[in-house]
Design a protein around this motif. Structure first.
Motif, PDB file in Angstrom:
ATOM      1  N   GLY A   1      18.037  45.481  75.673  1.00 41.25           N
ATOM      2  CA  GLY A   1      18.183  43.961  76.698  1.00 41.25           C
ATOM      3  C   GLY A   1      19.914  44.509  76.917  1.00 41.25           C
ATOM      4  N   ALA A   2      19.970  43.183  78.138  1.00 42.23           N
ATOM      5  CA  ALA A   2      21.610  43.230  78.494  1.00 42.23           C
ATOM      6  C   ALA A   2      22.567  42.927  78.153  1.00 42.23           C
ATOM      7  CB  ALA A   2      21.465  42.136  79.895  1.00 42.23           C
ATOM      8  N   ILE A   3      23.776  43.556  78.498  1.00 42.62           N
ATOM      9  CA  ILE A   3      24.633  43.731  77.597  1.00 42.62           C
ATOM     10  C   ILE A   3      25.470  42.185  78.694  1.00 42.62           C
ATOM     11  CG2 ILE A   3      27.048  43.929  75.970  1.00 42.62           C
ATOM     12  CD1 ILE A   3      24.529  45.078  75.362  1.00 42.62           C
ATOM     13  N   ARG A   4      25.885  41.027  77.412  1.00 44.37           N
ATOM     14  CA  ARG A   4      26.557  39.763  78.229  1.00 44.37           C
ATOM     15  C   ARG A   4      27.193  39.651  78.060  1.00 44.37           C
ATOM     16  NH1 ARG A   4      21.230  37.355  75.086  1.00 44.37           N
ATOM     17  NH2 ARG A   4      19.528  38.026  75.790  1.00 44.37           N
ATOM     18  N   SER A   5      28.824  40.507  77.366  1.00 38.78           N
ATOM     19  CA  SER A   5      29.977  40.154  76.974  1.00 38.78           C
ATOM     20  C   SER A   5      30.509  41.181  77.364  1.00 38.78           C
ATOM     21  CB  SER A   5      30.688  38.946  76.792  1.00 38.78           C
ATOM     22  OG  SER A   5      30.036  39.804  75.307  1.00 38.78           O
ATOM     23  N   LYS A   6      32.163  40.608  77.041  1.00 37.52           N
ATOM     24  CA  LYS A   6      32.823  42.138  77.245  1.00 37.52           C
ATOM     25  C   LYS A   6      33.212  42.363  75.803  1.00 37.52           C
ATOM     26  CE  LYS A   6      35.902  42.107  81.956  1.00 37.52           C
ATOM     27  NZ  LYS A   6      36.929  42.172  81.943  1.00 37.52           N
ATOM     28  N   GLU A   7      32.825  41.831  74.854  1.00 33.18           N
ATOM     29  CA  GLU A   7      33.238  41.295  72.860  1.00 33.18           C
ATOM     30  C   GLU A   7      31.830  42.271  72.651  1.00 33.18           C
ATOM     31  OE1 GLU A   7      35.673  38.310  75.070  1.00 33.18           O
ATOM     32  OE2 GLU A   7      33.732  38.118  74.939  1.00 33.18           O
ATOM     33  N   GLU A   8      30.839  41.832  73.333  1.00 35.01           N
ATOM     34  CA  GLU A   8      29.143  42.516  72.534  1.00 35.01           C
ATOM     35  C   GLU A   8      29.809  43.994  73.146  1.00 35.01           C
ATOM     36  OE1 GLU A   8      25.899  39.414  73.773  1.00 35.01           O
ATOM     37  OE2 GLU A   8      26.031  41.172  74.584  1.00 35.01           O
TER      38      GLU A   8
END
Length: 350
Positions: free
Chosen positions: A166-173
């Protein structure tokens, strides 16, 4: 019954699992294409109504007009996949969600956590139920896989393959993924993330010609001190035949979601009986607890303990146990579809 879904079919095939076993007929279309022969309007993703583009005030007014027409002839049911739009840091879709919440007759929550924390946002007249996300049986049984190693030009032989789907949605992820990977003791490990979203999102204040430099810089900053031969990052949605092969060959799946109510990746991992690093958030905790899987506590940062437990030989034998298979069967799409049909019938009788 005839069920109208007022948006395009999402590329995530999770709802196909329900359609395949349901006794009802499902039709997709634009929100203004409602047919009075439909008994139910089922909204899966509110943002999809406007193709994931921020609606104008005029569009919201037009949608409310259409919703009132729906209610004259049908019942409206929302599947609460999430309580706000992905990537929507400024809550720009908030009015759209509030509009949907105002008029729905029924809400399907994907876990008890969602029901307990979100029921208060809906009309007192709306009916609520918990129906879980189904397993991806069609992916396991009906897709011919393609060799992911050839596509990404990497050799998996003998390696501990850590996969993020899946697409990574944030820098935290991103940080969570890399933190988990660094904590894995196996030296012959490989991290594969086919859609590492933030790395190619060039800031608006930088000229387009700097995109390659920016990408290299982000890679260096985030991946240090991981060696280049230890990871592969792509920047696009991966086709299902390649994704299935990747999941099958994986040693560990990491679910990086930090703010979501749900993640289909958990049920993808269950479908193929794969060890997973599951964060302690939303409905994920409830499902993980039903299998006695360890969960990653983002406050205590128990990375090592979770990785040690989820990659032990005990987990491998557990996947072959009757206890595991009995719990897993609760999420079989035939059972989930039956629960949808029962709830639809209940709403129609209200």
């Amino acid at each position: 019954m005839k069920v109208f879904i007022p948006h395009k079919k999402d590329r995530n095939v999770y709802f196909d699992e329900i359609i395949n076993f349901s006794k009802n007929e499902f039709v997709f279309g634009q929100y203004n294409e409602f047919d009075t022969s439909c008994d139910i309007v089922n909204i899966q993703f509110p943002e999809a109504i406007f193709d994931f583009k921020m609606p104008t005030q005029n569009q919201l007014t037009e949608l409310e007009f259409e919703i009132k027409k729906w209610k004259e002839n049908a019942k409206i049911i929302l599947i609460l996949n999430d309580d706000k739009s992905h990537y929507d840091e400024d809550n720009k879709f908030g009015y759209l969600f509030e509009l949907i919440y105002k008029y729905v007759d029924g809400v399907i929550h994907l876990g008890q956590f969602s029901l307990e924390n979100n029921k208060k946002f809906f009309s007192k007249n709306s009916q609520h139920t918990v129906i879980y996300h189904p397993l991806y049986e069609s992916l396991r049984n009906n897709f011919i896989t393609k060799n992911i190693e050839e596509k990404i030009a990497l050799n998996f032989d003998g390696k501990f393959i850590v996969v993020v789907i899946g697409a990574i949605r944030s820098k935290e992820e991103v940080k969570l993924i890399l933190e988990v990977f660094k904590k894995i003791p196996n030296k012959n490990k490989l991290l594969v993330v086919p859609n590492m979203f933030p790395f190619w999102q060039l800031p608006s204040f930088l000229p387009y010609r700097t995109r390659k430099i920016y990408k290299w810089l982000m890679m260096f900053l985030y991946c240090f001190p991981i060696k280049k031969e230890q990871y592969f990052f792509g920047y696009n949605f991966i086709e299902y035949p390649y994704m299935i092969d990747l999941v099958k060959k994986s040693s560990l799946i990491v679910i990086p979601r930090l703010r979501n109510l749900n993640s289909g990746n958990l049920f993808l991992g269950l479908t193929f009986d794969k060890p997973m690093v599951i964060p302690k958030i939303g409905n994920l905790t409830e499902v993980a607890n039903s299998f006695s899987f360890p969960v990653l506590d983002l406050k205590t940062r128990n990375y090592k303990d979770v990785i040690k437990e989820i990659t032990s030989d005990k987990i491998t034998s557990y996947f072959n146990s009757s206890e595991y298979l009995e719990i897993k069967n609760r999420f079989h799409p035939e059972r989930i579809a039956s629960e949808y049909d029962l709830f639809f019938n209940k709403i129609m009788k209200e």
